[in-house]
Design an enzyme around this catalytic site. Sequence first.
Site: not given
Ligand code: PLP
Length: 420
Positions: A19, A147, A240, A269
């Site tokens: 980024y 996201y 998610d 995470k």
């Molecule tokens: N989904 C959500 C809600 C996220 O916050 C993130 C990453 O910040 C992702 C998916 C993507 O995860 P990764 O960065 O481990 O690919």
Amino acid sequence: MNNPDTWFDRGLEHIWIPYAQMKTIPMPVPIVATSGTRLKLADGRELVDGVGSWWTSVHGYNHPVLIKAAHDQLDQMPHIMLGGLAHKQAYKLAARLADVTPGDLSRVFFSESGSVGVEVAMKIAVQYARNALGETRTKFVSFMGGYHGDTFATMSVCDPEEGMHTLFAEALAPQHIVELPDSDARLEQIDTLLTQHKDIAAILVEPLIQGASGMRMHTAETLAHLRTLADRHGVLLIFDEIFTGFGRTGELFAAHKAAVTPDIMTLGKGLTGGVTPLAATIASKRVYQAFHDEDPSHALMHGPTFTGHAVGCAVANAGLDLFETEPRLDQARALERAMEEALRPLESHTAVREVRICGAVAAVELKEAFDIDASRQWFIDQGTFIRPLGRAVYLTPAYTISPGDLQTLTCAITDFVDSA
Ligand code: PLP
């Protein structure tokens, strides 16, 4: 650092930083060690970490239980492939995740990043329609402010303005990206959409908190509406929980807090407390049943090299132990109360548009845009690591943060707002 013999200067010529516009990026801060909620610099200085390494460090850095689990697993068996072979840590973790997730979410697929975990959820939803209903449903309803990752399928369901994904618009599958149903009119809009489009496989949402768009929050009622809509129109509901899972909202999962159970959930995470990469996609019994029959074409054809990585799974099992043996959820809730006390008063500040707090997440959104790079440096100069997103200055610390370190973070935010 300007010495070409250092790892930093030598590597800077070659590393491609996430980024970032490499030409103008402010210099990253070299960190030599971590501990608790502190990042240690080579010169001995320490920063209090308000971010927790992209929201992963829920138990604090270097928690001895997690580190020991990683060491023990490394000594015994770093990893073996799950195709044709089995190891205890992945099987144990799958069973434990089935136990702790709500409803009958019970079939766990492991991958190594959140984006891939969401890709797998999307793939399962599309194939579920084919296997269970004999229908071709390839589209998703997702939400502005959402996201879900940076891979191509996940970019297609993000807020289109997110992470410069507009650059790839022509390469992305068109999806239905709408406003969250926080009013009757918006609810009706999605109802109509689902009535008119019979090619929709699932509704995909970050439950309660949309993290990357600046910690935007919505109510449990909004999620209950989505559950009703999904059931009425026979589409799946995907939560998610890569950010919201593992206590971030003050409950183990946002689904618990909202009392709404999805058909598929994604986790990442906090799953390993940030020690190793690992993600999980968990399907309900009903979804899994559509894959479980004699027909080989009904199988889920997915298998990342590191699926169910043994060290990652060992650490995740140790992380679940910590949720059982240490008062982690109480700590997240206490953090919410402490951040309410310290940051809620900023709501009346002339520079502030909104203060949002939920569990171990707090965001102070300013009215005016500010220089993000300069603000990040400003926080470092205060001995903190805080990275505003858009106009939101936010905290997602480890739940184990001490009152003193939390005060350092909240005071830095208050001073920043005062200077805005
Ligand atoms: N989904 C959500 C809600 C996220 O916050 C993130 C990453 O910040 C992702 C998916 C993507 O995860 P990764 O960065 O481990 O690919």
